[in-house]
Design a protein around this motif. Structure first.
Motif, PDB file in Angstrom:
ATOM      1  N   THR A 179      -5.763   4.478  -9.915  1.00  0.00           N
ATOM      2  CA  THR A 179      -7.112   3.946  -8.775  1.00  0.00           C
ATOM      3  C   THR A 179      -7.739   2.326  -8.737  1.00  0.00           C
ATOM      4  OG1 THR A 179      -8.542   5.019 -10.851  1.00  0.00           O
ATOM      5  CG2 THR A 179      -8.756   5.782  -8.236  1.00  0.00           C
ATOM      6  N   ARG A 183      -9.466   8.192   6.191  1.00  0.00           N
ATOM      7  CA  ARG A 183      -8.878   7.739   5.547  1.00  0.00           C
ATOM      8  C   ARG A 183      -7.222   8.398   5.845  1.00  0.00           C
ATOM      9  NH1 ARG A 183      -6.665   5.663   1.202  1.00  0.00           N
ATOM     10  NH2 ARG A 183      -5.086   7.281   0.149  1.00  0.00           N
ATOM     11  N   LYS A 219     -16.058   6.173  -1.094  1.00  0.00           N
ATOM     12  CA  LYS A 219     -15.090   6.348  -1.916  1.00  0.00           C
ATOM     13  C   LYS A 219     -13.388   6.544  -1.901  1.00  0.00           C
ATOM     14  CE  LYS A 219     -17.108   9.945  -3.702  1.00  0.00           C
ATOM     15  NZ  LYS A 219     -18.016  11.008  -4.213  1.00  0.00           N
ATOM     16  N   THR A 220     -12.891   5.672  -3.002  1.00  0.00           N
ATOM     17  CA  THR A 220     -11.345   5.538  -3.130  1.00  0.00           C
ATOM     18  C   THR A 220     -11.393   7.426  -3.311  1.00  0.00           C
ATOM     19  OG1 THR A 220     -11.753   4.760  -5.517  1.00  0.00           O
ATOM     20  CG2 THR A 220     -11.147   3.810  -4.005  1.00  0.00           C
ATOM     21  N   TRP A 221      -9.417   7.164  -2.540  1.00  0.00           N
ATOM     22  CA  TRP A 221      -9.721   8.651  -3.039  1.00  0.00           C
ATOM     23  C   TRP A 221      -8.824   9.288  -3.903  1.00  0.00           C
ATOM     24  CZ3 TRP A 221      -9.490  12.906   1.193  1.00  0.00           C
ATOM     25  CH2 TRP A 221     -10.892  12.157   2.180  1.00  0.00           C
ATOM     26  N   GLN A 264      -6.214   0.856  -5.905  1.00  0.00           N
ATOM     27  CA  GLN A 264      -6.942   0.881  -4.321  1.00  0.00           C
ATOM     28  C   GLN A 264      -8.565   0.560  -4.429  1.00  0.00           C
ATOM     29  OE1 GLN A 264      -7.162   5.113  -4.100  1.00  0.00           O
ATOM     30  NE2 GLN A 264      -5.022   5.386  -3.195  1.00  0.00           N
ATOM     31  N   ALA A 265      -8.698   0.307  -6.275  1.00  0.00           N
ATOM     32  CA  ALA A 265     -10.308  -0.180  -5.743  1.00  0.00           C
ATOM     33  C   ALA A 265      -9.848  -1.541  -4.611  1.00  0.00           C
ATOM     34  CB  ALA A 265     -10.527  -0.098  -7.573  1.00  0.00           C
ATOM     35  N   THR A 288       0.641  -1.385   0.007  1.00  0.00           N
ATOM     36  CA  THR A 288       0.213  -0.055   0.206  1.00  0.00           C
ATOM     37  C   THR A 288       0.612   1.482  -0.437  1.00  0.00           C
ATOM     38  OG1 THR A 288      -0.235  -0.957   2.385  1.00  0.00           O
ATOM     39  CG2 THR A 288      -2.227  -0.485   0.784  1.00  0.00           C
ATOM     40  N   LYS A 302      -8.215  -2.999  -3.682  1.00  0.00           N
ATOM     41  CA  LYS A 302      -8.198  -3.428  -2.045  1.00  0.00           C
ATOM     42  C   LYS A 302      -9.043  -3.044  -1.388  1.00  0.00           C
ATOM     43  CE  LYS A 302      -6.192  -0.052   0.356  1.00  0.00           C
ATOM     44  NZ  LYS A 302      -6.064   0.918   0.683  1.00  0.00           N
ATOM     45  N   GLU A 303     -10.327  -2.199  -1.896  1.00  0.00           N
ATOM     46  CA  GLU A 303     -11.644  -1.926  -1.397  1.00  0.00           C
ATOM     47  C   GLU A 303     -12.165  -3.485  -1.284  1.00  0.00           C
ATOM     48  OE1 GLU A 303     -11.106   1.548   0.097  1.00  0.00           O
ATOM     49  OE2 GLU A 303     -12.760   0.144   0.448  1.00  0.00           O
ATOM     50  N   ALA A 317     -14.215   1.617  -9.722  1.00  0.00           N
ATOM     51  CA  ALA A 317     -14.852   2.037  -8.568  1.00  0.00           C
ATOM     52  C   ALA A 317     -16.430   2.811  -8.332  1.00  0.00           C
ATOM     53  CB  ALA A 317     -13.962   3.736  -9.491  1.00  0.00           C
TER      54      ALA A 317
END
Lengths: 658, 513
Positions: free
Chosen positions: A533, A639, A596-598, A536-537, A523, A539-540, A577
């Motif tokens: 993204t 966050r 939401k993703t940053w 990250q997505a 990360t 990861k989410e 996303a």
């Protein structure tokens, strides 16, 4: 020097012609003198003649000289002045003129000079004539006459006795009221009336007498004359005494009148009659009213009774009917039983029409089946048929019974299938979605919290809890109500905890944290390298989808964009996303998963904001959140926490490597 | 029947007096507190008519709607000669229709719209109606004392001495319409003489009374003879056009002169200015009857210029001197003429002044100087004395409900005394009729028996009495008269008249009681 003529005329009069010098004058018709002259001319001797002797005749009655002689002038106060003037009969009814003439007559008869001329001896100081003048003095002027009239010795002040009243009520009271009526200040005293008087008349009479105003006054009885007082103070004192005495007497007089009127009123048969009439009238009215009320009540009672009767009848009929039906049914059952028994007996007798043992068993089962499925009519026909045809009919019946059972089964299956289908089509879809929406994990947590916060016994507990949830749930798209809350709470209590989504959620969360701690290097890379993204997505997604994708994720992370794992790879970066975001909102993935993703820009803004607002700033996170569009305070906090965790885990990892 | 009222009505003023419970007459003050009301009437242009002081004040600004000095026209038509009318009309502010004999009051109603002409409304009132209105105002005052709802207040009214008999009837009708019960109408000078209660002692001595009336417009003079309380009007003169108006006019002229001298402006040019001066002058005149001097101030008299002057009584008197001289001269002529007609009128014992103008001190002094021997009566206010006299007369009335409209009564009066005595007992003679007694008359008299006649008449049963008048004596024998026990003859003497061919012969009827 004598001249003139003399003419004698009748009546003892003489007419003389007179050489009197006269002149005509126009005299103004003014002044006393002129009117005096006119008066003489217009009514010659008018006034004089009224006093002439012939007119005095017939006034009053003769007065006994011995009575007059017996009078003591000093005792004038106690004398009857009317009697002295010979008006003993007329008394208060005598007019002023009567009194004057009576007095003149008395003067002519009894003046000391006259009597002297007749040769009578008169003692100047102590003569009864003084009484006559005194009497005229009093009766001749209105005020003293009134005061004398007030205490007229002839007046009867008494009240009628009960005997009199009982004897001749109307006679007695008529007399008394006419007697007392003379004191009235008002003219026209109403008459007492007779037994048949009208009500208004009687009422008027009593009204008059109950506010009777009397002119009677008692100054005549004054102990001392005011004028006899030596000085002003004494006169005043006398006046005061006199006034007190007068007032007392006046009061007595008023109470006397009052007593008289009361006496009359209380004994008045007419009043009693009127009262009785009034009473009767009222009683009659009351009775009429009561009668009406009673009639009404009776009517109502009757109606109720009738209704009850009708109802009872209906009930009885109903019962009878039910009984009838029951009996019928029982009979039918009995018949059925009987038929079945006959069938069984018959079949048994016929050894179940069996050709062999297997057949027998089958037929025995079949018999029971027939008994079950066939109704009365069918059984009867079957029994009849079996009489004649025996086995064939039995077998046929067996077959029909089998068919029937099969059809029944079929039917049941069909309806069940239908039910399933219909249940699956509409309510399930809607309800499920709704329920799912309603009870996101967040809400469930809130619910648990609220349930603990508001223990059992809180007023309107479930309403309160519902409001609490509505207020605190972040994405309050759907409002819960008390009923939902109650149902959910009950469901939670009853359900198996192992199946609860909460538990899985908790497990997921635990795993995610574990994951994170393991992959902080990765990360960190994500951030530092400016990874796009999708990473990250993914990861989410990992976080949400749980353990199963662990391995995949692992590989994905390592491979970056090129080798996307199943869920994330299939979607375009944008869709990927969006997906978790929608998931977070609707399906209610874990507590922080809503964010939401940053993006990079957002990240930069966040960092800048954190620097701008030091920890000392009040409402620090509010301000920070204000700096970043589309991000709430909560998101920012989360966050930052994540970042802190990442950094920490990285450090740990580095430390471990060393 | 009580209270009764006395009302004086004249050209310029009205006055009402009532008889108090104690028999005294008292003047009733009006709403403004004045004892004398102004005889003015003002129509407001719609329906209201107001009387009195307020009407008079508004008269200056609205002369076309006001009536004043109307009483002189309350006369029968035939009596109103051209000459009389002409002089009367000079004093009336509004129009007077000579044909109809009505006052025509005009009121200009301002038009509501620009293009319309102003509307002129008129109202006609006869002198009779005006009198009714004025008397109605007096009736209101009378109602303070008169509470009887059924019976109209009984009133005695006065009328100037020179009014003809038909005017009495008119006035009586007007008063009846206004709501009074008119008991009698008497001449103003007679009322004034009564007001001073001259002759109430009923002296036998004959007195001559001169009355001088000087009212608002006219003056008149009358002579009275008073004997035994009876009044005989000897002569009346007038009316002369000398009155308060002339005195005021003298002052007005003076003010005009002064104003012109001071400011070179002539107030005669403006009717309004003249009206203002006239009001101020009248006021000044009234003040100077009681005060030695007064301030004469007229606000914005002409062209915004005020007039201010100090007026002393002396100055005023010098101004009115010509008018006074005029009146005194007139008076002298009248006296001369009266004395010529009535030779007995050589001396004048009393002078009675009446009319508001006679209150001017200088005038009173002038009259006093003219008749130094006479008693000048001026204790009552000269404008109230007539009303007081009327009220006094109201007291005397026997039958107040009977209307008495003839001012005098043609009576026979004994010119000589008549005595009577019994027998020859002349020393005990009694007066039956005094000089000036009205005939016929009936007198009761008790005569003492004469000493020497006692035996003489005892036998024939007739008493002889002697009557004497002047020079002649008459013997009358009364038959069947018993000699009274106490020696007193109770006689009834009836002096009657026997009309023989128009020749009146007095007749005496004697009767023994």
């Amino acid at each position: 020097m004598t001249s003139g003529t003399v003419t004698t005329t009748n009546g003892g009069a003489v007419e003389v012609q007179l050489p009197l010098k006269v002149a005509r004058r126009r005299i103004e018709r003014v002044g006393f003198a002129y009117f005096a002259q006119r008066r003489q001319f217009l009514a010659p001797g008018g006034v004089e003649r009224s006093d002439s002797d012939e007119k005095l005749e017939g006034v009053g009655e003769e007065v006994d000289i011995s009575y007059l002689k017996s009078l003591d002038p000093k005792e004038w106060k106690d004398q009857d002045h009317y009697a002295i003037l010979g008006l003993g009969k007329l008394r208060y009814e005598a007019s002023d003129d009567d009194i004057r003439r009576a007095y003149r007559r008395m003067v002519l008869l009894h003046h000391p000079d006259k009597r002297k001329a007749k040769g009578e001896e008169v003692i100047q100081d102590d003569d009864y004539f003084t009484c006559i003048t005194k009497a005229y003095e009093i009766l001749g002027t209105s005020k003293p006459r009134r005061s004398f009239d007030s205490v007229d010795p002839e007046f009867d002040d008494s009240l009628p006795s009960q005997n009199d009243i009982d004897g001749d009520y109307f006679g007695v009271f008529n007399k008394f009221f006419t007697l007392n009526g003379r004191w009235s200040e008002k003219a026209h005293v109403p008459a007492f009336g007779q037994v048949d008087a009208k009500r208004e008349e009687v009422e008027r009479f009593y009204n008059f007498w109950y506010d009777f105003k009397s002119w009677r006054e008692f100054s005549y009885l004054d102990e001392e004359d005011k004028e006899k007082g030596q000085d002003r103070d004494e006169r005043r004192w006398i006046e005061k005494e006199n006034r007190a005495a007068r007032i007392k007497r006046k009061k007595e007089e008023m109470s006397r009148i009052r007593t008289l009127v009361d006496l009359a009123y209380n004994n008045d048969k007419r009043i009693q009659r009127f009262k009785q009439e009034e009473k009767d009238r009222k009683a009659a009215a009351k009775r009429a009213k009561m009668d009406a009320a009673q009639a009404q009540k009776a009517e109502a009672d009757r109606a109720i009774r009738e209704a009850a009767l009708a109802k009872e009848k209906a009930e009885k009929a109903e019962q009878k009917r039910i009984e009838q039906i029951r009996i019928e049914r029982e009979q039918q059952k009995k018949l059925l039983k009987k038929e079945r028994k006959t069938l069984r007996d018959k079949v048994k007798d016929c050894k179940y029409y069996a050709k062999n043992d297997k057949d027998q068993l089958k037929h025995m089962e079949g018999t029971e089946k027939i008994c079950e499925t066939f109704n009365l009519a069918e059984l009867q026909t079957l029994n009849k048929a079996m009489e004649t045809k025996g086995r064939e009919s039995f077998v046929a019946a067996l077959q029909t019974a089998d068919q029937k059972i099969a059809a029944e089964l079929e039917e049941i299956n069909q309806t069940q299938a239908k039910k399933l289908v219909s249940a699956a089509v509409t309510p399930k879809g809607v309800k499920e979605v709704k329920k799912g929406e309603l009870w996101s994990n967040e809400n469930v947590q809130l619910l648990i919290k609220a349930v603990n916060l508001f223990p059992a016994g809180t007023a309107q507990r479930w309403d309160v809890i519902a409001t609490f949830i509505n207020q605190h749930s972040p994405g309050n798209t759907v409002l819960v109500n008390a009923r939902d809350v109650l149902n959910k709470a009950k469901a939670l209590q009853n359900t198996d905890h192992s199946k609860s989504s909460l538990k899985t959620q908790a497990n997921d969360a635990a795993f995610a944290s574990f994951e994170k701690s393991k992959k902080d290097v990765q990360t960190c890379n994500d951030i530092t390298l400016g990874e796009e993204t999708p990473a990250q997505a993914s990861k989410e997604n990992v976080k949400q989808n749980g353990v199963d994708h662990k391995g995949n994720n692992q590989s994905a992370k390592q491979n970056g964009n090129s080798a996307a794992p199943a869920p994330a790879a299939e979607a375009t970066p944008a869709a990927a996303a969006a997906a978790p975001a929608t998931n977070g909102n609707s399906a209610g993935g874990g507590g922080g998963s809503a964010s939401k993703t940053w993006t990079k820009e957002e990240q930069a803004l966040l960092e800048q904001a954190i620097k701008t607002y030091p920890t000392t700033t009040p409402d620090r996170w509010d301000c920070i959140a204000a700096c970043i569009p589309n991000r709430s305070k909560k998101d920012c906090l989360r966050r930052v926490k994540e970042l802190v965790e990442l950094v920490n885990s990285k450090k740990e990892a580095q430390a471990a490597v060393k | 029947m009580w209270p009764r009222f006395g009302i004086k009505i004249g050209n310029s003023t009205l006055c009402i007096a009532h008889v108090r419970a104690d028999g005294k007459a008292e003047v009733i003050a009006n709403k403004q507190g004045d004892r004398v009301s102004q005889a003015c009437l003002l129509w407001d242009g719609v329906s209201e008519i107001e009387c009195g002081l307020t009407a008079k004040q508004k008269m200056a600004t609205r002369p076309r709607q006001a009536v004043a000095h109307s009483f002189q026209l309350l006369q029968p038509k035939e009596q109103l000669t051209e000459e009389k009318l002409a002089s009367a009309l000079r004093e009336i502010p509004c129009d007077f229709d000579k044909e109809e004999l009505v006052f025509r009051m005009e009121h200009t109603v301002p038009s509501e719209k620009e293009d319309q002409d102003d509307r002129v409304v008129t109202k006609d009132l006869s002198a009779y109606q005006v009198t009714v209105e004025l008397l109605r105002a007096e009736l209101e005052l009378a109602h303070q004392y008169h509470t009887d709802g059924e019976q109209a207040p009984i009133a005695v009214l006065s009328i100037p001495s020179y009014y003809p008999a038909p005017a009495y009837k008119l006035l009586a009708e007007a008063a009846q319409t206004a709501g009074f019960h008119v008991a009698q109408i008497i001449a103003e000078p007679t009322a004034a003489v009564l007001g001073y209660s001259i002759g109430e002692e009923q002296e036998e001595q004959r007195r001559h009374v001169l009355t001088i009336k000087c009212g608002g417009l006219y003056s008149d003079i009358a002579f009275y003879a008073v004997q035994n309380g009876l009044f005989v009007q000897l002569a009346t003169f007038g009316p002369f056009p000398i009155g308060g108006r002339q005195f005021t006019e003298a002052l007005v002229q003076f003010i005009c002169e002064e104003f012109r001298r001071k400011y070179k402006l002539d107030p005669h040019e403006s009717r309004r200015s003249i009206a203002k001066i006239r009001t101020a002058a009248a006021n000044c005149k009234h003040i100077l009857t009681t005060m030695p001097s007064t301030q004469l101030y007229i606000d914005s008299l002409m062209d915004g210029v005020d007039f201010n002057a100090q007026m002393s009584r002396a100055r005023f008197e010098s101004l009115i001197q010509p008018v006074i001289n005029n009146l005194i001269q007139q008076l002298g002529e009248c006296v001369e003429q009266a004395q010529k007609e009535h030779p007995g009128l050589s001396t004048i014992d009393d002078i009675v002044l009446l009319g508001a103008t006679m209150q001017i001190p200088k005038l009173q002094a002038a009259v006093g100087a003219r008749f130094p021997d006479a008693k000048l009566h001026n204790s009552h206010s000269a404008d109230e004395v007539v009303a007081i006299g009327c009220a006094r007369q109201a007291v005397c009335l026997i039958e107040p409900l009977e209307q008495q409209l003839h001012k005098d009564d043609n009576c026979l009066v004994a010119e000589d005394d008549l005595y009577i005595w019994h027998g020859n007992d002349e020393a005990n003679a009694k007066l039956v009729l005094g000089r000036g007694s009205v005939l016929p008359a009936k007198i009761r008299i008790s005569l003492p028996q004469s000493e020497e006649g006692k035996g003489a008449e005892g036998d024939n049963g007739a008493a002889s009495f002697k009557l004497r008048t002047g020079e002649s004596e008459i013997l009358a024998r009364l038959p069947n008269s018993t000699t009274p026990e106490d020696g007193l003859y109770q006689l009834e003497v009836e002096v009657d008249l026997d009309d023989k061919d128009g020749n009146v012969v007095p007749l005496v009827r004697l009767r023994c009681m």
